[in-house]
Design a protein around this motif. Structure first.
Motif, PDB file in Angstrom:
ATOM      1  N   LEU A 128       1.023  -0.859   0.108  1.00  0.00           N
ATOM      2  CA  LEU A 128      -0.057  -0.325  -0.315  1.00  0.00           C
ATOM      3  C   LEU A 128       1.309   1.341  -0.228  1.00  0.00           C
ATOM      4  CD1 LEU A 128      -3.197  -1.313   2.552  1.00  0.00           C
ATOM      5  CD2 LEU A 128      -3.340  -0.284   0.318  1.00  0.00           C
ATOM      6  N   THR A 129       0.946   2.208  -1.085  1.00  0.00           N
ATOM      7  CA  THR A 129       1.481   3.026  -1.340  1.00  0.00           C
ATOM      8  C   THR A 129       1.418   4.729  -0.482  1.00  0.00           C
ATOM      9  OG1 THR A 129       1.940   2.864  -3.444  1.00  0.00           O
ATOM     10  CG2 THR A 129       2.808   4.934  -2.803  1.00  0.00           C
ATOM     11  N   ASN A 130       1.721   4.716   0.748  1.00  0.00           N
ATOM     12  CA  ASN A 130       1.019   5.815   1.148  1.00  0.00           C
ATOM     13  C   ASN A 130       1.804   7.659   0.751  1.00  0.00           C
ATOM     14  OD1 ASN A 130       0.570   6.381   3.919  1.00  0.00           O
ATOM     15  ND2 ASN A 130       1.582   4.991   5.056  1.00  0.00           N
ATOM     16  N   ASP A 131       1.841   8.251   1.554  1.00  0.00           N
ATOM     17  CA  ASP A 131       1.980   9.513   0.841  1.00  0.00           C
ATOM     18  C   ASP A 131       2.725  10.527   0.542  1.00  0.00           C
ATOM     19  OD1 ASP A 131       2.395  10.103   3.760  1.00  0.00           O
ATOM     20  OD2 ASP A 131       0.977  11.474   4.423  1.00  0.00           O
ATOM     21  N   GLY A 132       4.265   9.373   0.866  1.00  0.00           N
ATOM     22  CA  GLY A 132       5.709   9.975   1.010  1.00  0.00           C
ATOM     23  C   GLY A 132       5.961  10.403   1.932  1.00  0.00           C
TER      24      GLY A 132
END
Length: 153
Positions: A15-19
């Motif tokens: 899951l890609t988070n916000d950076g």
């Protein structure tokens, strides 16, 4: 592949988070929280996304302070390292993992009305409460505030 994850039914996902906040690796989440293959990736992702949204909202002021101080990621914030990773990252992941596990534990309660089913549901409910407590502790640790709230009546 982890011993806790069943064969090809649940392929790896991230899951890609916000950076700023770290991404969430589904296999790491499953292994750390002992979430079996009976919980599909779709359900695990749904619970993890809800956890990410909730925790990120709660920690938004902390993120803004770190960004204002010039730290582009949580890993870049000065902190002690444990096994090559910032203790802040470990603590953030704990908050996400425990919040996810609380939702999974609630969704997979045994609704059997027999005595054994009732006991199992109560056991799992306690487990969900324990996960919530651990998530609260992790959030409070990240915020640098006490884990105990005391009020005079």
């Amino acid at each position: 592949m982890s011993a806790f994850v069943g064969g090809g039914d649940n392929p790896a996902f991230t899951l890609t988070n916000d950076g700023f906040w770290p991404n969430i690796d589904g296999d790491d989440l499953r292994a750390a929280q002992r979430i079996g293959a009976d919980v599909s990736n779709m359900r695990l992702e749904t619970a993890a996304v809800a956890a990410i949204i909730s925790i990120n909202r709660e920690l938004r002021p902390l993120k803004m302070r770190h960004l204002a101080a010039g730290h582009d990621t949580l890993q870049a914030v000065p902190a002690d390292q444990v096994n090559g990773t910032s203790e802040l990252v470990h603590t953030y992941l704990r908050a996400i993992y425990c919040t996810t596990s609380a939702e999974v534990a609630e969704r997979y309660r045994n609704y059997d009305t027999t005595n054994s089913g009732t006991a199992k549901a109560e056991e799992e409910n306690t487990s969900a409460d324990d996960y919530r407590r651990d998530a609260r502790f992790a959030i409070r640790d990240l915020l640098g505030i006490s884990r105990t709230t005391v009020e005079l009546l």
